[in-house]
Motif scaffolding. Structure first.
Motif, PDB file in Angstrom:
ATOM      1  N   ALA A  47     -55.114   9.663  37.164  1.00 32.29           N
ATOM      2  CA  ALA A  47     -54.286  10.834  37.460  1.00 32.29           C
ATOM      3  C   ALA A  47     -54.447  11.187  38.934  1.00 32.29           C
ATOM      4  O   ALA A  47     -55.305  11.993  39.304  1.00 32.29           O
ATOM      5  CB  ALA A  47     -54.693  12.002  36.566  1.00 32.29           C
ATOM      6  N   GLU A  48     -53.638  10.565  39.782  1.00 35.21           N
ATOM      7  CA  GLU A  48     -53.728  10.779  41.219  1.00 35.21           C
ATOM      8  C   GLU A  48     -52.341  11.072  41.788  1.00 35.21           C
ATOM      9  O   GLU A  48     -51.330  10.648  41.237  1.00 35.21           O
ATOM     10  CB  GLU A  48     -54.302   9.527  41.903  1.00 35.21           C
ATOM     11  N   LEU A 120     -51.754  14.259  35.530  1.00 29.86           N
ATOM     12  CA  LEU A 120     -52.304  13.828  34.241  1.00 29.86           C
ATOM     13  C   LEU A 120     -51.185  13.578  33.239  1.00 29.86           C
ATOM     14  O   LEU A 120     -51.248  12.616  32.455  1.00 29.86           O
ATOM     15  CB  LEU A 120     -53.287  14.861  33.692  1.00 29.86           C
ATOM     16  N   ILE A 121     -50.154  14.423  33.249  1.00 29.93           N
ATOM     17  CA  ILE A 121     -49.005  14.177  32.362  1.00 29.93           C
ATOM     18  C   ILE A 121     -48.438  12.789  32.636  1.00 29.93           C
ATOM     19  O   ILE A 121     -48.181  11.999  31.716  1.00 29.93           O
ATOM     20  CB  ILE A 121     -47.916  15.251  32.567  1.00 29.93           C
ATOM     21  N   GLU A 122     -48.258  12.458  33.922  1.00 31.99           N
ATOM     22  CA  GLU A 122     -47.704  11.154  34.273  1.00 31.99           C
ATOM     23  C   GLU A 122     -48.633  10.016  33.876  1.00 31.99           C
ATOM     24  O   GLU A 122     -48.181   8.976  33.390  1.00 31.99           O
ATOM     25  CB  GLU A 122     -47.393  11.094  35.773  1.00 31.99           C
ATOM     26  N   ARG A 123     -49.936  10.194  34.081  1.00 34.95           N
ATOM     27  CA  ARG A 123     -50.862   9.116  33.748  1.00 34.95           C
ATOM     28  C   ARG A 123     -50.863   8.828  32.248  1.00 34.95           C
ATOM     29  O   ARG A 123     -50.799   7.672  31.818  1.00 34.95           O
ATOM     30  CB  ARG A 123     -52.284   9.455  34.187  1.00 34.95           C
ATOM     31  N   VAL A 124     -50.905   9.885  31.427  1.00 31.33           N
ATOM     32  CA  VAL A 124     -50.884   9.698  29.971  1.00 31.33           C
ATOM     33  C   VAL A 124     -49.563   9.071  29.549  1.00 31.33           C
ATOM     34  O   VAL A 124     -49.531   8.175  28.683  1.00 31.33           O
ATOM     35  CB  VAL A 124     -51.131  11.039  29.250  1.00 31.33           C
ATOM     36  N   ILE A 257     -56.246  23.724  34.905  1.00 37.16           N
ATOM     37  CA  ILE A 257     -55.914  22.344  34.551  1.00 37.16           C
ATOM     38  C   ILE A 257     -57.188  21.627  34.114  1.00 37.16           C
ATOM     39  O   ILE A 257     -58.273  22.218  34.064  1.00 37.16           O
ATOM     40  CB  ILE A 257     -55.244  21.592  35.722  1.00 37.16           C
ATOM     41  N   GLU A 258     -57.039  20.360  33.806  1.00 33.43           N
ATOM     42  CA  GLU A 258     -58.160  19.559  33.320  1.00 33.43           C
ATOM     43  C   GLU A 258     -59.274  19.442  34.367  1.00 33.43           C
ATOM     44  O   GLU A 258     -59.062  19.675  35.551  1.00 33.43           O
ATOM     45  CB  GLU A 258     -57.657  18.165  32.936  1.00 33.43           C
ATOM     46  N   GLY A 259     -60.452  19.085  33.905  1.00 36.06           N
ATOM     47  CA  GLY A 259     -61.553  18.805  34.824  1.00 36.06           C
ATOM     48  C   GLY A 259     -62.194  20.025  35.422  1.00 36.06           C
ATOM     49  O   GLY A 259     -62.800  19.939  36.498  1.00 36.06           O
ATOM     50  N   GLY A 260     -62.065  21.191  34.762  1.00 37.25           N
ATOM     51  CA  GLY A 260     -62.679  22.398  35.301  1.00 37.25           C
ATOM     52  C   GLY A 260     -62.100  22.824  36.637  1.00 37.25           C
ATOM     53  O   GLY A 260     -62.802  23.353  37.495  1.00 37.25           O
TER      54      GLY A 260
END
Length: 509
Positions: A47-48, A120-124, A257-260
């Motif tokens: 997710a970059e 992250l949406i795109e990576r998933v 978002i994710e990852g704290g």
């Protein structure tokens, strides 16, 4: 998804590997022998951020209609998104809203959302697409044009694409169907004109929205202030007509978002926005509640300040062409781009892909060819889906004096709309606090499951609005609101019928 399927053709080419293009690939895979996705960027494994999606640095709401559509195209998507770190929250309980005069009451509702970053949406989604055996993603290629025949006539057809590789070689692919998912800057409309079709009419309204964001690491849960029962902060623009700092006009999000991590975002209509870290912090300190800047100060910045201006509403009306081109469909911003404030882009793109899937399935079931009638029918059905978010964007953005474009209103109409927008919004949100039916309809409108017009034609909704207004005039409202914005938002659960009400929830997560 790519098992036994009734083929409508050999090859389909999708231009663009962003969310719209990937959703289109999911819709197409059951019906063609091979689906080729052409993407200019090299796609990261994780997710970059990447050059082709600059808006990924800002918050993205994945509305319920979008969640359902993507999950219908790719079963298990939502579970995978949550497993990858997406936060499944109930906004009415997990978000603190600063509305007209102060903090809204906190209460339970039926609506939940998944909070996550765009990347992250795109990576998933990419991971789900790569599980489909007949979809191939070609990266690092630049689309240069389209192949056509008999452009502008009843037999006019798009028959393939021309592109260059990273090495500079030119290639062509003959295609039974082409999907334009190249975003608001797509050149396909120009290529169609060059091939003989008349220019598609364009509806446009640019309300000069600019927004600026910065990413932060949140403190560890045990290190956060005890008053942080919330995970999401929303600060609506002021409705005060008197003198106030420009920052009081901002729409503000502190978006988990994710990852704290969290994304601090400020946006406005027609106001210059901060571009440097120092100016970003200084603007945050002038927001109409001190909580936003105080929350940022508890966090560690992990990015520069990212600013975006390309935010106008733009609808290319291919459905109004006298002869629509066969062999091509348009998904996402390539056909209809929205002011990103309203979080409609992903859900609209996924909805169009789902509509495409149903039309392809109907063609396969009936044995009908993908002729001009097919593309006319698809454009007509797609138009119905796009009208809902488009009308919502127009209802708000047309009220701004700074707005330009084909959809602007005469000054007298704009002033009437501007004077009605906030009172109507306040009435609906106020009634939704106390009336479960109004709350349910409003959630459906917010999530693009229902049009505002349909909501306002419901006798039960109208009755709820009248009841709330009468109770307000008589001082009989049950759920308080307008808590002091200079103080922390109260954590009390004001859900009607909750036995423990009011229960202080401060510090409880």
């Amino acid at each position: 998804m790519s098992g036994d399927h009734m083929s409508l053709g050999k090859t389909v080419v999708v231009l663009g590997g962003s969310i719209a293009g990937l959703c289109a690939a999911g819709a197409l895979a059951p019906h063609f022998d091979e689906v080729v996705v052409l993407e200019r960027d090299s796609l990261p494994a994780d997710a970059e951020h990447r050059r082709g999606v600059p808006q990924s640095k800002h918050p993205h709401f994945l509305l319920n209609s979008g969640r359902r559509a993507i999950s219908a195209l790719f079963p298990g998507f939502e579970d995978d998104l949550i497993a990858a770190g997406g936060l499944h929250l109930m906004p009415s309980m997990d978000a603190a809203y600063l509305e007209r005069t102060g903090w809204a009451s906190r209460k339970q509702s039926s609506m939940t959302m998944v909070y996550t970053s765009r990347v992250l949406i795109e990576r998933v989604l990419r991971d789900k697409v790569r599980e489909v055996s007949n979809v191939a993603i070609r990266e690092g290629v630049s689309v240069r044009g389209i192949q056509t025949a008999a452009g502008g006539t009843a037999q006019g057809k798009v028959s393939g694409v021309v592109f260059s590789t990273a090495a500079g070689d030119e290639e062509r692919i003959d295609a039974d169907l082409v999907v334009d998912a190249m975003g608001r800057g797509s050149s396909v409309s120009d290529w169609l004109v060059a091939a003989g079709w008349p220019a598609a009419p364009v509806q446009a309204l640019d309300a000069k929205v600019t927004y600026t964001s910065r990413w932060y690491d949140l403190p560890a849960p045990e290190a956060r202030p005890t008053s942080w029962w919330w995970q999401h902060l929303v600060i609506m623009p002021t409705q005060d007509k008197g003198d106030h700092p420009p920052e009081h006009e901002f729409l503000v999000n502190f978006f988990p978002i994710e990852g704290g991590r969290t994304i601090a975002c400020m946006g406005s209509w027609g106001i210059d926005m901060p571009r440097t870290p120092d100016d970003f912090v200084a603007s945050a300190e002038r927001i109409r509640t001190p909580l936003f800047a105080a929350a940022m100060a508890e966090c560690e910045p992990i990015s520069d300040v990212h600013l975006t201006r390309s935010t106008g509403n733009k609808w290319r009306r291919y459905d109004r062409l006298p002869e629509v081109p066969s062999g091509i469909v348009f998904i996402g911003d390539a056909i209809c781009a929205f002011n990103p404030f309203y979080a409609q882009g992903i859900s609209s793109a996924a909805g169009s892909a789902l509509t495409l899937r149903s039309h392809l399935q109907a063609a396969a079931d009936s044995g009908r060819p993908l002729d001009q009638r097919f593309f006319k029918r698809f454009l007509a059905e797609q138009r119905k889906g796009l009208k809902v978010p488009w009308s919502m964007a127009m209802a708000r953005d047309r009220g701004y004096e700074c707005a330009t474009g084909t959809e602007t209103l005469p000054a007298w109409k704009r002033k009437i709309l501007a004077s009605m927008t906030w009172p109507a919004f306040n009435l609906i949100t106020g009634a939704a606090r106390e009336d479960a039916v109004v709350d349910e309809h409003f959630a459906r409108v917010f999530n693009l499951d229902e049009s505002l017009g349909d909501m306002m034609r419901s006798p039960r909704v109208l009755a709820g609005l009248v009841r709330f207004k009468v109770n307000s005039l008589l001082g009989r409202n049950k759920v308080p609101f307008g808590f002091d914005p200079q103080q922390d938002p109260p954590g009390t659960d004001w859900t009607p019928g909750v036995d423990s009400q009011p229960t202080e929830m401060a510090g409880v997560r």
